[in-house]
Design a protein around this motif. Structure first.
Motif, PDB file in Angstrom:
ATOM      1  N   GLU A   1       0.835  -1.200   0.000  1.00  0.00           N
ATOM      2  CA  GLU A   1       0.000   0.000   0.000  1.00  0.00           C
ATOM      3  C   GLU A   1       0.867   1.247   0.000  1.00  0.00           C
TER       4      GLU A   1
ATOM      5  N   VAL B   1       1.348  -4.138   3.715  1.00  0.00           N
ATOM      6  CA  VAL B   1       1.062  -2.839   4.336  1.00  0.00           C
ATOM      7  C   VAL B   1       2.337  -2.038   4.512  1.00  0.00           C
TER       8      VAL B   1
ATOM      9  N   CYS C   1      -3.809  -5.541  12.311  1.00  0.00           N
ATOM     10  CA  CYS C   1      -4.388  -5.979  11.032  1.00  0.00           C
ATOM     11  C   CYS C   1      -3.991  -7.423  10.723  1.00  0.00           C
TER      12      CYS C   1
ATOM     13  N   ASP D   1      -7.449   3.470  11.550  1.00  0.00           N
ATOM     14  CA  ASP D   1      -6.181   3.927  10.969  1.00  0.00           C
ATOM     15  C   ASP D   1      -5.576   5.082  11.758  1.00  0.00           C
TER      16      ASP D   1
END
Length: 836
Positions: free
Chosen positions: A477, A582, A646, A801
């Motif tokens: 990401e 991530v 996560c 987040d």
């Protein structure tokens, strides 16, 4: 074997020296001869015995070399040796006779040379010239010793001599062996080193030969000088020191950069190379400063002089290049030369004809009470030209020597160097290279193209420090620019120790030095887990510029599984586990606010493809095993401390189970607001059905109105498929087949596998009070199904987040620190069993 203590291979540079010695049997370039006067009441017996103890302490001084009948030349360390030590009384000879005899002795000694197969490769002469005056000559071979070792050798000599004179028994333990350096070299990736030098020399087309230019400049009828001298002192020297300190540069970098500009004036080229003698001592080799041996190497220094570049930028690029090359300075000059690709018709026998030797007081500083006064200093090299520069503390002594066989007047080159140093001393940092008097623009040097090539080359150099061949996958990401600014503010704060830093502040304007720049670069690479070229990072040395550059460019991912965010070697570090897809900036931000006594590492593997995708449940065990192997290289034994978020939480469960299977404990398992193992509420399936129905309704309306539309992305009351979770479609078909009714499943699927037993590891969940509607209605977020002991730490806020962003990340770090402190203090804090 008799009287053999150790056998190990030679270094690449030692192998080159051996080849040179065999090809040039009459050349004394590698023959070191150190001559001193001593004005003292010397105890000659204690002096000799002190030298014998020095030789006994250092393995390199008892080494011989073998190359016949072996695949690779070897160095053989003898257990004991008896160095030749000649003591003579010359007091009966008159001073003139003494001087002539000393000259003859030095000449004969050099002519004798050494048999490289016999240790020790050294001998001593101690001559008494008067009652309190001595002449001492120590001859040795460059294969076993370089000038950077002299401080260590003479320090030991002083200690042994004083002890022997006082009647003490000196039984020092052996010093670290030169073998440690050879073992370090054998652990290095030579393919990687060759790649580094190929990138460094890429595009260099014509060797930099200064000597022919000096021969052409010799005035007709004037006798040529074989050496030239230059002294830089007084106001110029003080101004240079001030300039270096102001811009975070070393004096050596200033002189090297100025010498490159002198080469430009004489060769007419803006892309030049000269050689530099480097200590060759890797900073990551333990006790390297205590090891005696021949580490020194000669490496190429490449300078590309863009006419529009400022002087400060030019010097900083040179210093940055030095920083990047430290790990690759062990290759021999011959190996490095093979990495260059010359244009057609150019000779590939050499890259340059001048060697730069930088000397500081430390090279010849003998930490000894013995009054050793050097008779003369001679720096013999195999290069046509040798530029030696010595910093004597109050000025610079510069000497340019030409080989005996040359026919050149070297003084013009020194005059150019002097004028450039004067210009640097008088400049304010904004001076551009093209404005220097005498700067020559190369018609074949296209500034725009060359700048692009230079930046690309430096990027390749930095990328060469990875350990993976081929392009790295980029499936991770993106880095959000606001979060990037937060991380940069944190890193700048730690490096510069400024509390408030504006986005447009200049790093060097705030007093940042080159050492701090290197530290900041390391922190940013650790935070982003990307290999970012140093020069690219400081192209715009502001927070805004760096954030824009890092988020806009596709820098290769680092291949390491474990990266240190804070490492001091303390026990029980915290391992922050992340899934491959991530970014881990949040962990970097959080580290700033964690207890300073805590070491922190990020655990994350590169993605396996270029496509951004999450791990399949079937991949968890293998990935966890890979992570665990890397973790145990940092901490071989438990108990372990893990923090995760996560999909990293799902990997961490497998890590904990594998540790438990090996009988190792996890005493802290922290989870940042993450549901256990793909936990999904039944409302998720209901809303997915509603979403699909909404799509077809809109599509039907589009057909009727000739406007095609796409599925709803979550506007209004209908939610999209959550990107941070796995849907039922990702669960293997065989697992779905075993479910009685997945539509009413409240807590995922993986926990229903009968092989999945509950962990004995307690779990601490840092949980937001408000959760998305499609998640399970379980206070423990499903973790009570996986662990018997779950402690819930409530956190303020409602955005998952945002927990890893300013200012919420400070609250999270405080909560984690409090949990770890309670654990460390063993206060008996109750670990509650969460209820559903």
């Amino acid at each position: 074997m008799k009287n053999v203590q150790d056998i190990y291979p030679v270094s690449p540079m030692q192998e080159a020296m051996l080849l040179h010695s065999q090809a040039h049997t009459r050349d004394d370039t590698l023959f070191n001869q150190f001559c001193y006067y001593l004005d003292a009441d010397l105890d000659q017996t204690a002096f000799q015995r002190a030298w014998e103890q020095v030789v006994a302490r250092h393995a390199a001084l008892r080494t011989a070399f073998v190359w016949a009948g072996v695949k690779t030349p070897q160095q053989v360390v003898r257990q004991t040796v008896k160095p030749e030590f000649v003591i003579e009384d010359w007091r009966a000879r008159d001073p003139d006779q003494q001087r002539q005899d000393l000259v003859d002795l030095q000449s004969r000694d050099r002519a004798s040379g050494f048999d490289l197969k016999r240790a020790p490769l050294m001998r001593f002469h101690l001559l008494r010239l008067a009652d309190h005056r001595w002449f001492f000559m120590w001859s040795n071979h460059h294969l076993i010793l370089d000038r950077w070792c002299l401080g260590t050798v003479y320090s030991d000599l002083n200690r042994f001599y004083k002890g022997l004179c006082a009647g003490d028994k000196m039984n020092d333990a052996p010093a670290p062996s030169f073998r440690n350096y050879i073992d370090w070299i054998r652990q290095q990736d030579r393919t990687l080193a060759h790649r580094f030098w190929r990138n460094t020399l890429a595009g260099f087309k014509i060797p930099s030969f200064l000597l022919p230019c000096l021969e052409q400049r010799s005035p007709p009828g004037q006798s040529q000088q074989k050496f030239g001298l230059l002294t830089v002192d007084g106001e110029i020297f003080d101004a240079l020191k001030k300039y270096a300190g102001l811009h975070g540069l070393t004096m050596g970098v200033l002189i090297q950069g100025a010498w490159g500009l002198a080469l430009n004036q004489h060769t007419g080229r803006q892309d030049v190379i000269f050689g530099a003698a480097v200590s060759g001592r890797p900073p990551d080799l333990p006790q390297v400063d205590s090891i005696v041996g021949s580490f020194i190497n000669n490496i190429p220094v490449r300078l590309r002089m863009l006419s529009q570049s400022t002087m400060v930028t030019y010097f900083r690029e040179l210093q940055a290049a030095q920083f990047h090359r430290h790990a690759f300075e062990y290759l021999s000059p011959a190996d490095i030369r093979l990495c260059a690709q010359f244009s057609d018709g150019a000779s590939a026998n050499s890259l340059y004809d001048c060697l730069f030797v930088w000397l500081t007081g430390g090279h010849d500083m003998h930490t000894t009470d013995l009054p050793l006064q050097p008779v003369s200093v001679r720096y013999a090299t195999s290069y046509p030209l040798t530029l030696s520069v010595e910093d004597n503390g109050s000025g610079l002594d510069v000497r340019l020597d030409a080989a005996v066989a040359t026919d050149a007047n070297v003084q013009p080159a020194l005059d150019s160097l002097h004028s450039i140093l004067q210009a640097v001393a008088a400049s304010d940092g904004r001076l551009v290279l093209g404005e220097l008097p005498g700067f020559v623009n190369d018609v074949e040097f296209d500034g725009g193209n060359v700048r692009q090539e230079t930046e690309q080359s430096m990027g390749n150099v930095a990328a060469a420090t990875t350990t993976v061949d081929g392009p790295m996958p980029s499936g991770r990401e993106g880095l959000h620019i606001d979060m990037m600014r937060d991380m940069l503010c944190s890193a700048w704060h730690e490096v510069l120790e400024y509390e408030k830093i504006a986005d447009d502040s200049d790093f060097f304007g705030l007093g940042g030095t080159s050492i701090q720049a290197a530290l900041l670069h390391t922190k940013i690479e650790s935070a982003t887990r990307k290999s970012i070229p140093l020069l690219a990072l400081f192209g715009d040395p502001t927070i805004t510029g760096m954030a824009r550059m890092i988020t806009a460019e596709d820098w290769p991912l680092q291949p390491h599984v474990v990266t240190a965010l804070r490492a001091s070697g303390k026990p029980a570090p915290l391992f922050c586990v992340a899934s491959p897809e991530v970014n881990t900036l949040g962990y970097s931000l959080m580290t700033r606010y964690l207890d300073r006594a805590l070491d922190v590492y990020v655990v994350q593997a590169p993605p396996v493809t270029d496509t951004l995708s999450q791990l399949h449940p079937s991949e968890l065990a293998t990935t966890a095993s890979h992570y665990l192997e890397a973790i145990r290289t940092v901490q071989p034994a438990g108990p372990y401390r893990i923090l995760t978020m996560c999909a990293g939480s799902h990997i961490s469960v497998e890590i904990a189970r594998q540790l438990e299977a090996d009988g190792l404990a996890v005493d802290f398992f922290g989870v940042i607001n993450t549901w256990s193992l793909y936990s999904i509420s039944r409302w998720f399936y209901v809303n997915r059905f509603i979403n699909i129905a909404r799509y077809y309704r809109q599509r039907l309306a589009g057909i009727l109105t000739k406007e095609d539309t796409k599925p709803d992305t979550g506007h209004g009351h209908v939610a999209p498929v959550p990107a941070a979770s796995h849907s039922a479609q990702m669960v293997p078909a065989e697992e779905q087949a075993g479910l009685d009714n997945p539509w009413i499943s409240e807590v995922g699927f993986a926990h229903k596998d009968p092989k999945n037993k509950k962990m004995t590891t307690p779990v601490t969940v840092f949980r937001l009070k408000n959760q998305q509607y499609w998640r399970v209605r379980d206070q423990s977020l499903g973790w009570s199904r996986l662990s018997a002991n779950v402690n819930i730490v409530p956190m303020a806020g409602h955005d998952h987040d945002a927990m890893m962003r300013e200012p919420r990340v400070q609250d999270l770090a405080n909560a984690v620190s409090n949990s770890l402190r309670a654990l460390a203090q063993n206060t008996g804090t109750e670990i509650c069993t969460a209820r559903k």
